[in-house]
Structure formats: structure tokens, C-alpha cells
Design an enzyme around this catalytic site. Sequence first.
Site, mmCIF file in Angstrom:
data_model
loop_
_atom_site.group_PDB
_atom_site.id
_atom_site.type_symbol
_atom_site.label_atom_id
_atom_site.label_comp_id
_atom_site.label_asym_id
_atom_site.label_seq_id
_atom_site.Cartn_x
_atom_site.Cartn_y
_atom_site.Cartn_z
ATOM 1 C CG PHE A 115 -2.380 -0.078 0.923
ATOM 2 C CD1 PHE A 115 -2.877 -0.996 0.027
ATOM 3 C CD2 PHE A 115 -3.283 0.793 1.541
ATOM 4 C CE1 PHE A 115 -4.241 -1.055 -0.260
ATOM 5 C CE2 PHE A 115 -4.641 0.735 1.261
ATOM 6 C CZ PHE A 115 -5.124 -0.186 0.364
ATOM 7 C CD GLN A 157 -6.089 10.025 3.164
ATOM 8 O OE1 GLN A 157 -6.788 9.041 3.393
ATOM 9 N NE2 GLN A 157 -4.803 10.054 3.426
ATOM 10 C CG HIS A 196 -8.809 7.782 -1.831
ATOM 11 N ND1 HIS A 196 -8.535 7.296 -3.093
ATOM 12 C CD2 HIS A 196 -8.473 6.792 -0.970
ATOM 13 C CE1 HIS A 196 -8.063 6.058 -2.982
ATOM 14 N NE2 HIS A 196 -8.025 5.736 -1.708
ATOM 15 C CG LEU A 232 -12.406 4.316 -1.960
ATOM 16 C CD1 LEU A 232 -11.415 5.459 -2.056
ATOM 17 C CD2 LEU A 232 -12.415 3.739 -0.556
ATOM 18 C CD GLU A 274 -3.118 3.819 -0.995
ATOM 19 O OE1 GLU A 274 -3.786 4.824 -0.694
ATOM 20 O OE2 GLU A 274 -2.095 3.487 -0.396
ATOM 21 N NE ARG A 309 -5.196 6.293 0.704
ATOM 22 C CZ ARG A 309 -6.077 5.633 1.436
ATOM 23 N NH1 ARG A 309 -6.779 6.261 2.366
ATOM 24 N NH2 ARG A 309 -6.260 4.346 1.252
ATOM 25 C CG HIS A 347 -10.940 8.635 1.637
ATOM 26 N ND1 HIS A 347 -12.016 7.820 1.383
ATOM 27 C CD2 HIS A 347 -9.963 7.830 2.129
ATOM 28 C CE1 HIS A 347 -11.701 6.575 1.712
ATOM 29 N NE2 HIS A 347 -10.480 6.544 2.176
ATOM 30 N NE ARG A 402 -7.293 7.233 6.868
ATOM 31 C CZ ARG A 402 -7.487 6.315 5.920
ATOM 32 N NH1 ARG A 402 -6.729 5.230 5.869
ATOM 33 N NH2 ARG A 402 -8.426 6.469 5.028
#
Lengths: 294, 632
Positions: B113, B233, B235, B245, B248, B281, B346, B381
Site C-alpha cells: 500500500f 485527506q 483520496h 471510492l 488504493e 495519498r 475521503h 493518513r
Amino acid sequence: MSTQIQEEADEPTETEAETAPAERQSPGDRRRAEKRTASDQAVGSEPVGRADDDTFRLKVFRYDPEVEGKMEPRFDDFYVPREKGMTVLDALIYARDHYDTTLTFRHSCRQAVCGSDAFFVNGRQRLGCQTQISDLEAPIRVEPLPHQDVVKDLVVDMEHFYDQMHAVEPFFQEDDLPSGDLEEQRQSRENREKIKMSTRCIWCGACMSSCNIAAGDNEYLGPAAINKAYRFAMDDREGDDLKQHRLNIMDQEHGVWRCQTQFSCTNVCPKDIPLTEHIQELKREAVKQNLKFW
Amino acid sequence: MHEHDVLVIGGGGAGLRAAIAAHEEGADVAIVTKLHPVRSHTGAAEGGINAAIRDGDSWDLHAYDTMKGSDYLGDAPAIETLAQDSPGETVQLEHWGMPFSREDDGRVSQRPFGGLSFPRTTYAGAETGHHLLHTMYEQVVKRGIQVYDEWYVSRLAVTDEDDPSDRQCHGVVAYDIKTGQIEGFKARNGVILATGGLGQVYDHTTNAVANTGDGAAMAYRAGAPLEDMEFIQFHPTTLPSTGVLISEGVRGEGGILYNAEGERFMFEYGYANNAGELASRDVVSRAELTEINEGRGVDDEYVYLDMRHLGEERITDRLENILHLARDFEGVDGLEEPMPVKPGQHYAMGGVETNEHGQTCIDGLYAAGECACVSVHGSNRLGGNALPELIVFGARAGRHAAGTDLGEPEIATGKADEFETEDNLDTPVEPGAVADGGEDESAVADGGERTDGSRVSSDPRSDGGETAVASADDVVRRAVENERTRVEYLIEKDEGIQQAELREKLQKSMTQNVNVFRNEEGLKQALEDIREVREAYQDVYVDDPSRTFNTDLIHTIEMQNLIDLAEAITLGALARDEFRGAHWRQEHQERKDDEWLKHTMLAWDDGTPDLYYKPVILDGEEKTYEPKVRSY
């Protein structure tokens, strides 16, 4: 109560439609204008919005047990502007936020995972957020899920559905946990694949609402609950004794044997879970189990 | 009046985990939630759970990645707690039957990730949140924990001492959505807020309609400060038309981002020469918007995320849910064509200030999950760190509220005398409550929270001076009375303005002005717009007179929360004149460690928001995290 009410036969005429408030007003202005209109006329008899090439007619079931004029179930018509990619949920939100803030329905995630917005759309159980307007014939008729008590407008009482879900011991019961620190139970890829579809259930209730048997037998566990049982019965991590215990729960009068394989649940499931197949497989397992103990 | 040892507000990941933990410690616990638990937005989380459970990985690597990802604004004790507790919590989920994806040897799968030095994102297809939520709800059913579902908590019952750190939370007021009953819930030990995100402050968001930041806003008005609210955040991969969404995980498995020219811009324009698509991100979102702003976007709006080269088998095995989402919500077949994506709101890194036990500065009031700020995520994050936050800090809050001794916390809460106060912030309008209208009926519309918070007096002076401090029951009872007055007022008022109009205006301004790229002018414009909405809200009314399932009323009460949180986000963004993590300022293009290694704190202070700063804790158990240039 039933949602099977007599629909008014007459289509609204052009003149009627044109008396509706013009666009380009703020939602608040529109609402106030409509509220005045509503108080002058019989509630619900007048379509809201403008009928033209850019709009479509949304017919929505209305009922409120304590509001004058809504205690008798009826359909309200809203003309909603067509937009690319618009879903039934988008259309309902548009009608609520621009025409009538009392229009009531459950919704949350907008992406087919919270399971809040299963409705009866053009005669079929569907998720509002997952159903494109462009895939439907207008007028689009939205009703609460059949075979469930209506609380208000499109909101149905889900208690019975939850009761059935809770009745099948819907929780993992570990058999023999590995003793090592941070050691997970092993599960084969094949076994995970086997239960994969059954774990996708979002508790929307579409299957239960579509099932004739469930409609006639209030004690029937129904497709969603049986699928939940399948999810655990087929999970190798639980072990054989628990599997037998789960099959015993299914192997009863109001369990798997009620299913008459009409496939209506499978047809309406928004997550494509092969519910009928799962029920059939549990029937076969239950028979095998019984033979084993002869 | 209902009464329990521990009340958990919200039935998503953090709330369910907190309830299970409190129950295991022997507490009488109940969950009060405006949605049935399985409807919670935890279910929409896709990617996975970061947990160091494999050889070659370790909790301190996870902690280091998280601190770096936070751009050195996370607190080391919180980050280390997350990294240390996540493996146990993740394996616990497996022991509760969660259907994780599996390797050939039967162990749970992990994948790479963004921002991670080891592929430690433990996943269940591209629907990890759904499985986590349902697995924990199953455990709640197993334990027979009481759930008041479709009960909307609209007010906290907190005492009103001058210093919030002297206050005590005795319970909540909740509205039964189905019947319209307003009832008091007393908590003998504690109230745990687990109400999730605030994405509805924006109009393009991955968040659910229900994510209106209720818990954070209620705690704020009751006196618990909000921390680091400016860090939102965005995304990088959301579907343009709905904000849905796209995990990721697509990039984790090898998905590639292209601009309209077909260039792999993350590398070709040097946004992240090493990590490329798997940079953090904030980095990827800015890169996409830069491409779009410089004319290399598709339809001037989005870029492409391509996963076709991964092949049907791998996609179906690990990312099947993405195919469904792209088909249902964008009309795109991810096996045949690239998917259009753009950044969308997000996650809120900020929230109610808590320590690592979930405690706020108000005795008996806890917060966990997205509504809280421990702070684990700092200014950005990492993907895969939200789910472990839910289970780690949900469990800790539940245990602590049930009376378990978790030791002395290392993170302090509440305002200390030595903290630096922001006195020089140039705001175009006064933030905070609209001036006291005296007997004016508008005093009721916003819950009468301009001067006395959502609290009721326990101060004997307000009762004429002779009585002792009010009992817990009195505090709850009076909060109930105040809420009944407000709801009656909103429903009986038959003209004014409706919340839908205000919500649209607020969301548009926030998306326009407080987005990925921010500047002083836009932030000031947002403050003016928020003020206008706040003043208009004084005249809000509810059209639906029904007590049955009155969503008009619920949305109207939620609207107040959106206003307060939008203002908090924007005030923090205006104050912080640097570029750190997700917070980018046009006029201030560098991270200013000398000046800004500190948390932005905002206290409601009875309607006149007080902005101050609290130092970041970079000292970990065994080492100090030295801020470094963050590159991927």
C-alpha cells in the site's frame, strides 16, 4: 399494511404540469410556493416539477400514519430533471431536496454496500443507488419493499428481517484456535472461495421481500438468514461438530425445506449471491448428515 | 431514562469494537446509533488493515512509516500503540471468523500500500471494511449486547464548569427516529463517541450521507477541543460522477495512472520518482490536480486509472468489487477500459482530542475512530491505517470506560497554561456562535448552545445558591428538556429556511475553497460563506410535522454539526501558513518545522472559539523520530 393501492388512472395533463413552480428558484422558494399550493388543493393530486423533454416522471408511494392527508396511502408524482448517470436514489434525493422535504427513505453509502435503500422499483426489488434511471421505463414507480410493514413512505419495518437473521446463530464459533502467539487459523483458498459469495450479503432485505414463501410463512427463516447459515456451515474453520449443529438448525420445518426453488431471491439479489443454490446445497448436506446417523 | 455502564455512540468499526471490549470487561454496555450497525460506513472501506504480522516486518517499521506519512505531526505514543496493538487485533478478527483473502499456505493475505516499507495491508478482497463490520456485528449479536438502532444522539449531558477539564459527561440525549420519542441515556462509567467521519461538509466525497461528524461537533460544543481539523485527506482515486471510492488496492496490485496524453505522470513529471502511483495519498492527489490544471486531464476533470494489464484472473481474485463499482457507478468495464478517477474528500485526520486510552479532557467522555484525534495520522493518513485505528483505539476506549487500568497515558488532554494561543489570526468574520439573541426564538434553533454549550448546569449558583451540585440524573434530565424544547421549536416553526439549501451552499464553498489546493483568499471566502450559512441557520425550520421517521428533522440537526466542523477545518487551514501533509498553501510552499511542529487546537469556549497550539510528541518508546524531508 399493503402497498397495493389503487393508482389514479389519469395521466396529468400538460396544463397541470405547467402550473408547477418554475425552475431557477432556490429550493426554499420552491418549497414555500409548493407548500402554499398544497394547502389550496388536495394533497398529492398535483404532480410537482415540470413535465418536458428534460424530465421524467417519478411516482413515489406516500404514507404517514399520523399526518393528515398522508394516512391514506397514495402516489405522488415528481418531474425530475434527467442527468447522465442518475440513479433512482439520486432522483429521490432530488425530489426530496427540491420539491418535498417530507419525502422519506433510508439511504446512506450511495454505493451498494450499506443495504439501506432496497425499494420496489417498477415492480422489482432493487437498490435505489445501484439502479440507473436510463435502464428503466418512465414513469418510474418507487414503492416500499412488499411483504413488510410500511413505517412511512418508502421506509419499511426491518425488525422481522433482523429477527430471522439473528435466529441462525449468525456468528463464528471457533473450533480449535491455534495456540501460538499471533497465529491465525488456516483456511484454504478454495474454502475461502467457497464462502466468498455468501459473505457479500448487505442485509438489504430484497430477497426476503421477493420470496412468496416468506410472505406466507412468517416463521420461514428466509433466503438471507439461510445464506448466513451457509456462510458458517461451509467455513472449514468451524469444524465438523459445529457444521452438524448448523445443519440441524436448517433441517427443520421453517428452515431450508420451505424453499420451493423459485429463484426469485437469486434474481433480485443486488450482490449476485446464488441464494437458491446455497439453500439447495444445505438441503443436500442435511440429507447426507441424516443418512450418516442412520 | 435508560441507564448503562457504558454507552457507545455509533455502530461502525470503532463503536462495535469498543462495545465488545467493554462487554468483555464485564460492563453493561449499549450501542446507540442512528443507523443499524451493518449500515455503517466502515462497510465501504476497501483496502485493508496494516498489521506487522509477518517475518521481516515489525511494529517499529509500521510506526516509522506512519510517522513519516503523518509528515511528523502524529504523536509517537499514539503511533506506536497503533503499530503494537494492530497485529493482535487483526488476528483477533481472524479468530472471529473474518473472511480474509488467503495465501496458498492458508494464511491471511497482505499487499503493498502507499507509503509502506513492507506489504502489510491485510485484506479481504477489495471489501475489507464490509467484512470487518459484519464480523464484529456478529460478535455483538453473539454477546447479546443491546443495540438501540435508529436512535439519533443529538446532545451530550455534560456539566458546565468553567474549565472543560473539570466537566463530567453523564450520558446523552437520543431521538428515536421511528417514534419521535426523545429520551435520556445515563452512562454510569462513560460515553464513547464513535460517530465516524464528516465528509458531508464537502460535496464530492467518498463518505456516506450519514457522515455528518455528529460526535466531533457535539464534543466540541461540550468543551472538548478539536485537534488538527485542517488536515482533510483527499483520496486520489474516486469516481468523478459520484465520489465512490476506488481502492488504493488497485495501485497496490500494480494499477497505473495516466493523463490524457497517455503519460504515466507520477514518473514522467517527477511527482514521485521512486514510489510512483504508490506515493502517499496527498502526493498523488496533488499530482492529479496539477495534471488537470495544466491541461493534461481528461475532459479537464479527471485522469485514468488502468488495471487491465493485471489480467482478469488477478483482478477477479483480488479486486472484484472494483469491477462492480466501476460498472454500477461510472458505467465503465475495468477489464476493458481504464477507469476515470479524480481526488475526492475521503477522511478527516483531525477530530476530538483524545489520549491513547480514548479519553477526552471531559471526565467520562471518550472518542475513538475517525471522529477522534489521538493523533495517529498527523497531517496525512496512510492507506490501511484507518481500520487498525478503529479496532485498536475502539478496544482501548471500551476497556478503559469499563474500568480497566491501562496505565498512565503519555498524551495529555485539555489546555495547559503554557500552550501558545493564536491571537493574530486575521478572519474576515467572527467565528463561533451567533451573538446571543436574548429571548429571541433563534436562541432555540441551534440548540441554545451559544453560551452554555450542550451542557446543563451543575453549578449550585444557577439554582439560587443553596443546593448541592446537581446529580447525574439531573444533568441528563435537563439535557433531555433542552432537546425537547429545541425539537418542538424546529417542528412547530412553519416558515424560514430549509437545511437542504444551506447544506448545498456550505458544501459547494468548502469544495471550492478548502480543497486540495488552498490559499488565503479562498479560505477567507469560505469563512464568510460559513458565517452566512450559520446566520441563516438561525431561521431554519422543519417542514415535516410528523413524529414518525422524520428525516427532515434529523438532517436539520446534522446541519448544525456540519457548520461547526466546516468552520473548524477552515480556521485551522487559515492559521497554518505552511505546507504539511494534506495541507497545502499556495503562499507557503514549505514545511516549517521551526514554527509548526505543533497541533492546531480549537476549543469552542462557549461560542467564542479559542485557537491554540499543543506540541507534537516525537519521542517514542525507544527512539526519537527526527523530522526528515518526506519523499516517495
